[in-house]
Design an enzyme around this catalytic site. Sequence first.
Site, PDB file in Angstrom:
ATOM      1  N   LYS A  27       0.833  -1.206   0.000  1.00 10.82           N
ATOM      2  CA  LYS A  27       0.000   0.000   0.000  1.00 10.82           C
ATOM      3  C   LYS A  27       0.866   1.254   0.000  1.00 10.82           C
ATOM      4  O   LYS A  27       0.645   2.181  -0.785  1.00 10.82           O
ATOM      5  CB  LYS A  27      -0.918  -0.016   1.223  1.00 10.82           C
ATOM      6  CG  LYS A  27      -1.935   1.117   1.232  1.00 10.82           C
ATOM      7  CD  LYS A  27      -2.955   0.944   2.360  1.00 10.82           C
ATOM      8  CE  LYS A  27      -3.902  -0.190   2.060  1.00 10.82           C
ATOM      9  NZ  LYS A  27      -4.965  -0.339   3.061  1.00 10.82           N
ATOM     10  N   ARG A  97      -3.613   2.936   8.499  1.00  9.28           N
ATOM     11  CA  ARG A  97      -3.896   1.645   7.835  1.00  9.28           C
ATOM     12  C   ARG A  97      -2.633   0.803   7.771  1.00  9.28           C
ATOM     13  O   ARG A  97      -1.531   1.318   7.690  1.00  9.28           O
ATOM     14  CB  ARG A  97      -4.387   1.877   6.398  1.00  9.28           C
ATOM     15  CG  ARG A  97      -5.789   2.437   6.257  1.00  9.28           C
ATOM     16  CD  ARG A  97      -6.156   2.479   4.772  1.00  9.28           C
ATOM     17  NE  ARG A  97      -7.552   2.792   4.552  1.00  9.28           N
ATOM     18  CZ  ARG A  97      -8.015   4.005   4.298  1.00  9.28           C
ATOM     19  NH1 ARG A  97      -7.174   5.033   4.261  1.00  9.28           N
ATOM     20  NH2 ARG A  97      -9.309   4.208   4.080  1.00  9.28           N
ATOM     21  N   GLY A 106      -8.343  -7.141   4.154  1.00 11.64           N
ATOM     22  CA  GLY A 106      -9.177  -7.237   5.346  1.00 11.64           C
ATOM     23  C   GLY A 106      -8.560  -7.958   6.520  1.00 11.64           C
ATOM     24  O   GLY A 106      -9.192  -8.111   7.558  1.00 11.64           O
ATOM     25  N   MET A 108      -5.793  -7.160   8.334  1.00  8.91           N
ATOM     26  CA  MET A 108      -5.222  -6.356   9.410  1.00  8.91           C
ATOM     27  C   MET A 108      -6.057  -5.102   9.619  1.00  8.91           C
ATOM     28  O   MET A 108      -7.064  -4.899   8.964  1.00  8.91           O
ATOM     29  CB  MET A 108      -3.766  -6.061   9.104  1.00  8.91           C
ATOM     30  CG  MET A 108      -2.913  -7.320   9.213  1.00  8.91           C
ATOM     31  SD  MET A 108      -1.200  -7.012   8.876  1.00  8.91           S
ATOM     32  CE  MET A 108      -1.244  -6.452   7.200  1.00  8.91           C
ATOM     33  N   ARG A 350      -3.615  -1.720  -6.062  1.00  8.36           N
ATOM     34  CA  ARG A 350      -2.790  -2.926  -5.898  1.00  8.36           C
ATOM     35  C   ARG A 350      -3.191  -3.903  -6.983  1.00  8.36           C
ATOM     36  O   ARG A 350      -4.275  -3.794  -7.555  1.00  8.36           O
ATOM     37  CB  ARG A 350      -2.996  -3.551  -4.510  1.00  8.36           C
ATOM     38  CG  ARG A 350      -4.424  -3.971  -4.221  1.00  8.36           C
ATOM     39  CD  ARG A 350      -4.605  -4.407  -2.784  1.00  8.36           C
ATOM     40  NE  ARG A 350      -6.007  -4.647  -2.463  1.00  8.36           N
ATOM     41  CZ  ARG A 350      -6.467  -4.809  -1.228  1.00  8.36           C
ATOM     42  NH1 ARG A 350      -5.646  -4.737  -0.205  1.00  8.36           N
ATOM     43  NH2 ARG A 350      -7.750  -5.029  -1.000  1.00  8.36           N
ATOM     44  N   HIS A 466     -15.881  -8.126   1.812  1.00  8.18           N
ATOM     45  CA  HIS A 466     -14.838  -9.000   2.344  1.00  8.18           C
ATOM     46  C   HIS A 466     -15.015 -10.434   1.840  1.00  8.18           C
ATOM     47  O   HIS A 466     -14.070 -11.068   1.373  1.00  8.18           O
ATOM     48  CB  HIS A 466     -14.877  -8.980   3.878  1.00  8.18           C
ATOM     49  CG  HIS A 466     -13.973  -9.982   4.513  1.00  8.18           C
ATOM     50  ND1 HIS A 466     -14.391 -11.241   4.882  1.00  8.18           N
ATOM     51  CD2 HIS A 466     -12.662  -9.929   4.803  1.00  8.18           C
ATOM     52  CE1 HIS A 466     -13.369 -11.913   5.387  1.00  8.18           C
ATOM     53  NE2 HIS A 466     -12.309 -11.132   5.351  1.00  8.18           N
ATOM     54  N   SER A 776      13.236 -43.332  -8.668  1.00  5.63           N
ATOM     55  CA  SER A 776      12.060 -42.495  -8.445  1.00  5.63           C
ATOM     56  C   SER A 776      12.014 -42.217  -6.944  1.00  5.63           C
ATOM     57  O   SER A 776      11.958 -43.153  -6.141  1.00  5.63           O
ATOM     58  CB  SER A 776      10.790 -43.219  -8.886  1.00  5.63           C
ATOM     59  OG  SER A 776       9.669 -42.394  -8.663  1.00  5.63           O
ATOM     60  N   CYS A 843       7.910 -39.236  -7.221  1.00  4.40           N
ATOM     61  CA  CYS A 843       6.535 -39.713  -7.373  1.00  4.40           C
ATOM     62  C   CYS A 843       5.701 -39.566  -6.113  1.00  4.40           C
ATOM     63  O   CYS A 843       4.600 -40.093  -6.038  1.00  4.40           O
ATOM     64  CB  CYS A 843       6.503 -41.168  -7.853  1.00  4.40           C
ATOM     65  SG  CYS A 843       7.253 -42.303  -6.677  1.00  4.40           S
ATOM     66  N   TYR A 863      11.857 -35.672 -14.288  1.00  2.00           N
ATOM     67  CA  TYR A 863      10.395 -35.551 -14.296  1.00  2.00           C
ATOM     68  C   TYR A 863       9.860 -35.520 -12.871  1.00  2.00           C
ATOM     69  O   TYR A 863      10.543 -35.905 -11.919  1.00  2.00           O
ATOM     70  CB  TYR A 863       9.749 -36.710 -15.077  1.00  2.00           C
ATOM     71  CG  TYR A 863       9.853 -38.061 -14.422  1.00  2.00           C
ATOM     72  CD1 TYR A 863       8.901 -38.482 -13.478  1.00  2.00           C
ATOM     73  CD2 TYR A 863      10.895 -38.933 -14.727  1.00  2.00           C
ATOM     74  CE1 TYR A 863       8.997 -39.721 -12.864  1.00  2.00           C
ATOM     75  CE2 TYR A 863      11.006 -40.175 -14.113  1.00  2.00           C
ATOM     76  CZ  TYR A 863      10.051 -40.551 -13.174  1.00  2.00           C
ATOM     77  OH  TYR A 863      10.147 -41.773 -12.563  1.00  2.00           O
TER      78      TYR A 863
END
Length: 889
Positions: A27, A97, A106, A108, A350, A466, A776, A843, A863
């Site tokens: 912010k 704020r 919402g 804090m 934002r 909210h 694996s 895996c 992989y």
Amino acid sequence: MAVKYVYFFGDGKAEGAGNMKNLLGGKGANLAEMTSIGLPVPAGFTITTEVCTEFYKNDRQYPSELKAQVDEKLQQVENLMNKKFGDPECPLLVSVRSGARASMPGMMDTVLNLGLNDQTVQGIIRQSGDERFAYDSYRRFIQMYANVVKGMDGDLLEEILEQMKEDRGVEEDTALTAEDLKEMVGLFKNKYTEELGEAFPEDPQEQLWGAIGAVFGSWMNPRAITYRKLNSIPAEWGTAVNVQSMVFGNMGNDCATGVAFTRNPSTGENVFFGEFLVNAQGEDVVAGIRTPQPINKAGGDGTLPSMEEVMPESYAQLMEIQQKLEKHYRDMQDIEFTIEKGRLFMLQTRNGKRTARAAVKVAVDMVKEGLISEKEAVLRIAPEQLDQLLHPSLDPKAAKQVVAKGLPASPGAASGEIVFSADEAEDASKMGLKVILVRIETSPEDIHGMHAAQGILTARGGMTSHAAVVARGMGKCCVSGCGEIKINYERQEFSDKAGNLFKKGDIITLDGSTGEVMRGTVPTVEPELTGDFGLIMQWVDQYRRLKVRTNADTPADSAVARGFGAEGIGLCRTEHMFFEADRIMAVREMILAEDLEGRLVALNKIMPMQKGDFLGLFREMKGLPVTIRLLDPPLHEFLPHTEKELAELSGVMGVSVEKLKNKVDFLHEFNPMLGHRGCRLGITFPEVYDMQVRAIMEAACELVKNEGYDIVPEIMIPLIAEVKELTILKANAVRVADEVIAQYGVAVKYLVGTMIELPRAALTADQIAKEAEFFSFGTNDLTQTTYGLSRDDAGKFLPFYVEREIFPQDPFVAIDQNGVGALVKMGCEKGRATRPNIKLGICGEHGGEASSVIFCHKIGLDYVSCSPYRVPIARLAAAHAVLLEEQEG
């Protein structure tokens, strides 16, 4: 030189900038950036996140230099605004704020109208000429200060407000007169003193430092901690505090406040989208206390006039600003604004929270518009977000009984039992129940219940309330502002407009795309992954190096995974096939056999069934690798344990119940996870593995010979701890495989490898690689054996460990890179040192978790393998790994 803890912004100049989010929070950085690019931003200053760190490090004490720096910047604001903080004649009021580096809507605390007391309120009356506005601001300030700074239950003052409205016979706060509000201020102060045992503070400096402390304190409040855990935001980041001169949206009908998105955050459509309230303050919009009006005609249903119609000049200016912001940030923006006496002010921008569907559309559209590159588009979509797109939606052909309709706040479909509190939702979820959280309106305290629920239904609140914003960020289905239902918490029920009652435990279905609420469960259909999603995934596959396979035991699962882009099977668990109803009796017969001959008779019954399983898998995965793990779990898992089951088996097999019980007792183990399982079964009962290898190779040879397939089966031997185990079992597997190949007279290449799932296997991977043609990494068991904990039992204490930050996160969800990850990395390096071309994969369930996939890329695996519905998530995470590496390098 003293550390700079406070940064000023105002009048087109700012000491901070948009790239300073780590220091100024999101912010603060964006307020500085908006000021610098010439947007109308009320002057103020930001106290850095470093102060938050110091605050918690030093037992909630501030750095010694902070007070002087705050005083200096406050004076700059006073000079610019030509007002003085605490002055009874021309008072400056401020808002306080929070603002962390990551957006936490919402979560804090915020305090508005700070600086009001019995003297300064008179100055505000003189400045504005409006006594009603002054006392409205004053009562709001007392409400916020009491709740946010002093922790007083907000309902206590809300009840006084509601009682006064009832006494005066009015519905809206705006219908109360100046005298009413003045009286209310007195009632609020009396209640404050009664509850807290002290007078409401009149000193503006005491108010200011109380609010600053409350914002820093709110970084560690339960809802902020929950949100951080859900979104992997580290506690050490801290929050900044923004102190900003107040502008007022509640001074009359030429004033307003609103929240808007530069594109639709639910669908991604390139249409300015938002809501506003005339004669209100910002908290009224996001809290859902009043039902807001649409920002433009396109976003409304015609029942309430839009800002485009009511305030055309301010709307035109806002349109110009939102376009400028989106081009500047090159992303969809979530903006907050206030109009005071017809003059527009920007309070925040934002990057907007959006659904997965919107994220994909916005990313693709912005590439087409030339705002971002394809690589940036891929990075804009969080891998975990894709989960929303991969699950079913309501079947359009299904019968449904719509009982109410609200706002389509967050898309998706959800069915579940009704609950009326966040705690109930969380408790039900722990028991495996699916629930819909029904609230009059949600507040940040409900975050844990919203996370646990399948969907959220609120009676109040708009598309930017909210509930709506948080649900979209979580990917939860949400219907908000459903004024057609009347909720009674005390009786645990709600009624629709026809008077039908829906009680706790009743099942309802929500459609977050239409806003419909339906009785009972409505059938769903599978998603279609085409269009923008298909295009994004094409880009994803251009950039990733890691292959993505699936964990699948049936042709049906394999088909789903292949549809999601799986490039083979990384784990087929053959024991799942043994539990099928048509073969469990033969499996039990094999286990209960007294000798080898008896076991072979039973195995010969199972063999054709296993072969049929593998034929199905190979056909579904034609041309792709298939890794099949030989039998892993202990034998006792296949035996019955209840008296009824034992009696049934006794009748079928002609064996006495007593004999069955003796066998069950004989096979019982105190710690089966570390017992007679995996390769240990293959060593003691080699005929079991021989049967499985024969079934695999016969299926492969038949398809090669009869249907022209090109197949390379990968035979995986589980739970190897010592290379000699693998030497014996690989020799057996090769003997059987070669016999089958000779029998069919075809050439079939096959690989024999192992799962690395024990720390000793990772530590001796160089020796094991002399025999194994692939590794694996079974990270589920590797995590259990590295930590020395059971995944099945750890649920009793792991959440406590995560909550206390002993573990940064659940190690069964995201791979523990320092411990388990170090073993995987070592196993890779040692394996490749012995066999440079060894194939390496993972895996465990970690194969579908984004941070774990990125780790697998970094250590050079070939992989990852995961459950079918997580295949696209793993593909996207693998692309992120490459692109993030490019950014860093």
